[in-house]
Scaffold this motif. Sequence first.
Motif, PDB file in Angstrom:
ATOM      1  N   UNK A  24       0.946  12.635   2.952  1.00 41.75           N
ATOM      2  CA  UNK A  24       1.437  12.507   4.203  1.00 41.75           C
ATOM      3  C   UNK A  24       0.534  12.260   5.244  1.00 41.75           C
ATOM      4  N   UNK A  25      -0.925  12.538   4.884  1.00 43.24           N
ATOM      5  CA  UNK A  25      -2.122  12.166   5.667  1.00 43.24           C
ATOM      6  C   UNK A  25      -2.280  10.667   5.650  1.00 43.24           C
ATOM      7  N   UNK A  26      -2.343  10.079   4.561  1.00 45.68           N
ATOM      8  CA  UNK A  26      -2.476   8.655   4.096  1.00 45.68           C
ATOM      9  C   UNK A  26      -1.400   7.858   4.570  1.00 45.68           C
ATOM     10  N   UNK A  27      -0.212   8.205   4.214  1.00 49.74           N
ATOM     11  CA  UNK A  27       0.972   7.579   4.740  1.00 49.74           C
ATOM     12  C   UNK A  27       0.915   7.511   6.219  1.00 49.74           C
ATOM     13  N   UNK A  28       0.551   8.486   7.008  1.00 49.47           N
ATOM     14  CA  UNK A  28       0.733   8.405   8.419  1.00 49.47           C
ATOM     15  C   UNK A  28      -0.513   7.499   8.708  1.00 49.47           C
ATOM     16  N   UNK A  29      -1.714   7.357   8.076  1.00 50.27           N
ATOM     17  CA  UNK A  29      -2.834   6.505   8.387  1.00 50.27           C
ATOM     18  C   UNK A  29      -2.498   5.178   8.290  1.00 50.27           C
ATOM     19  N   UNK A  30      -1.556   4.814   6.918  1.00 52.58           N
ATOM     20  CA  UNK A  30      -1.254   3.507   6.770  1.00 52.58           C
ATOM     21  C   UNK A  30      -0.116   2.919   7.909  1.00 52.58           C
ATOM     22  N   UNK A  31       0.509   3.917   8.304  1.00 47.99           N
ATOM     23  CA  UNK A  31       1.557   3.223   9.230  1.00 47.99           C
ATOM     24  C   UNK A  31       0.990   3.345  10.550  1.00 47.99           C
ATOM     25  N   UNK A  32       0.004   4.005  10.896  1.00 48.04           N
ATOM     26  CA  UNK A  32      -0.532   3.736  12.317  1.00 48.04           C
ATOM     27  C   UNK A  32      -1.528   2.583  12.241  1.00 48.04           C
ATOM     28  N   UNK A  33      -2.066   2.164  11.103  1.00 46.18           N
ATOM     29  CA  UNK A  33      -2.994   0.775  11.218  1.00 46.18           C
ATOM     30  C   UNK A  33      -1.850  -0.518  10.963  1.00 46.18           C
TER      31      UNK A  33
ATOM     32  N   UNK B 244       1.024  -0.968   0.029  1.00 48.34           N
ATOM     33  CA  UNK B 244      -0.076  -0.055   0.134  1.00 48.34           C
ATOM     34  C   UNK B 244       0.910   1.214   0.177  1.00 48.34           C
ATOM     35  N   UNK B 245       2.025   1.421   0.836  1.00 51.26           N
ATOM     36  CA  UNK B 245       2.853   2.519   0.878  1.00 51.26           C
ATOM     37  C   UNK B 245       3.732   2.762  -0.632  1.00 51.26           C
ATOM     38  N   UNK B 246       4.001   1.487  -1.336  1.00 51.03           N
ATOM     39  CA  UNK B 246       4.636   1.770  -2.602  1.00 51.03           C
ATOM     40  C   UNK B 246       3.672   2.329  -3.795  1.00 51.03           C
ATOM     41  N   UNK B 247       2.264   1.908  -3.618  1.00 46.75           N
ATOM     42  CA  UNK B 247       1.177   2.281  -4.413  1.00 46.75           C
ATOM     43  C   UNK B 247       0.927   3.881  -4.195  1.00 46.75           C
ATOM     44  N   UNK B 248       1.000   4.116  -2.792  1.00 51.93           N
ATOM     45  CA  UNK B 248       0.715   5.523  -2.456  1.00 51.93           C
ATOM     46  C   UNK B 248       1.871   6.351  -3.108  1.00 51.93           C
ATOM     47  N   UNK B 249       3.172   6.024  -2.907  1.00 52.01           N
ATOM     48  CA  UNK B 249       4.330   6.586  -3.434  1.00 52.01           C
ATOM     49  C   UNK B 249       4.073   6.826  -4.718  1.00 52.01           C
ATOM     50  N   UNK B 250       3.806   5.751  -5.630  1.00 51.25           N
ATOM     51  CA  UNK B 250       3.914   5.936  -7.033  1.00 51.25           C
ATOM     52  C   UNK B 250       2.586   6.980  -7.324  1.00 51.25           C
ATOM     53  N   UNK B 251       1.349   6.940  -6.900  1.00 57.02           N
ATOM     54  CA  UNK B 251       0.273   7.999  -7.105  1.00 57.02           C
ATOM     55  C   UNK B 251       0.872   9.271  -6.742  1.00 57.02           C
ATOM     56  N   UNK B 252       1.762   9.462  -5.702  1.00 58.53           N
ATOM     57  CA  UNK B 252       2.339  10.802  -5.312  1.00 58.53           C
ATOM     58  C   UNK B 252       3.395  11.338  -6.408  1.00 58.53           C
ATOM     59  N   UNK B 253       4.196  10.394  -6.954  1.00 60.14           N
ATOM     60  CA  UNK B 253       5.254  10.477  -7.811  1.00 60.14           C
ATOM     61  C   UNK B 253       4.539  11.000  -9.354  1.00 60.14           C
ATOM     62  N   UNK B 254       3.576  10.368  -9.417  1.00 60.97           N
ATOM     63  CA  UNK B 254       2.826  10.690 -10.659  1.00 60.97           C
ATOM     64  C   UNK B 254       2.072  12.155 -10.722  1.00 60.97           C
ATOM     65  N   UNK B 255       1.873  12.635  -9.431  1.00 63.94           N
ATOM     66  CA  UNK B 255       0.970  13.858  -9.242  1.00 63.94           C
ATOM     67  C   UNK B 255      -0.396  13.886  -9.044  1.00 63.94           C
TER      68      UNK B 255
END
Length: 90
Positions: free
Chosen positions: A78-87, A59-70
Motif C-alpha cells: 500500500x505504501x509503494x502503491x500510494x507513492x506510485x500514484x502520487x508521482x 510499475x503498478x502491475x509489477x508491484x501487484x505481482x510481487x504482492x501476489x507472490x508474497x
Amino acid sequence: MMYWNDHGMSGWGWFGMSLTMLLFTALIIGGGVLLFRALDRSNIHPTPPAPPAPPALTAEQLLGERFARGEIEDEEYRKRLGALRDTARP
C-alpha cells in the motif's frame, strides 16, 4: 530336348534385360534422391518467427505481482502503491 538359338538369348532378350537393368538403376537412384530430400526438410520449411514479446508491465502491475507472490507485505504494498500514484499525478 530341343534348344533354339544354341542356349543363347535373342535380340529381344538382350533388349528386355538391358531395359530392366536401366529401370532398376533409375529406381535405386530416384529412391536415394527422394530419401535425401525427405531427410533434408530443414531448408525447405524454415522455423516460424518467434511470437511477439508481451507488452511491458507498468510499475503498478509489477508491484501487484510481487504482492501476489508474497515478496512484499500488505503495508509495504500500500505504501509503494500510494507513492506510485502520487508521482503519477501532475
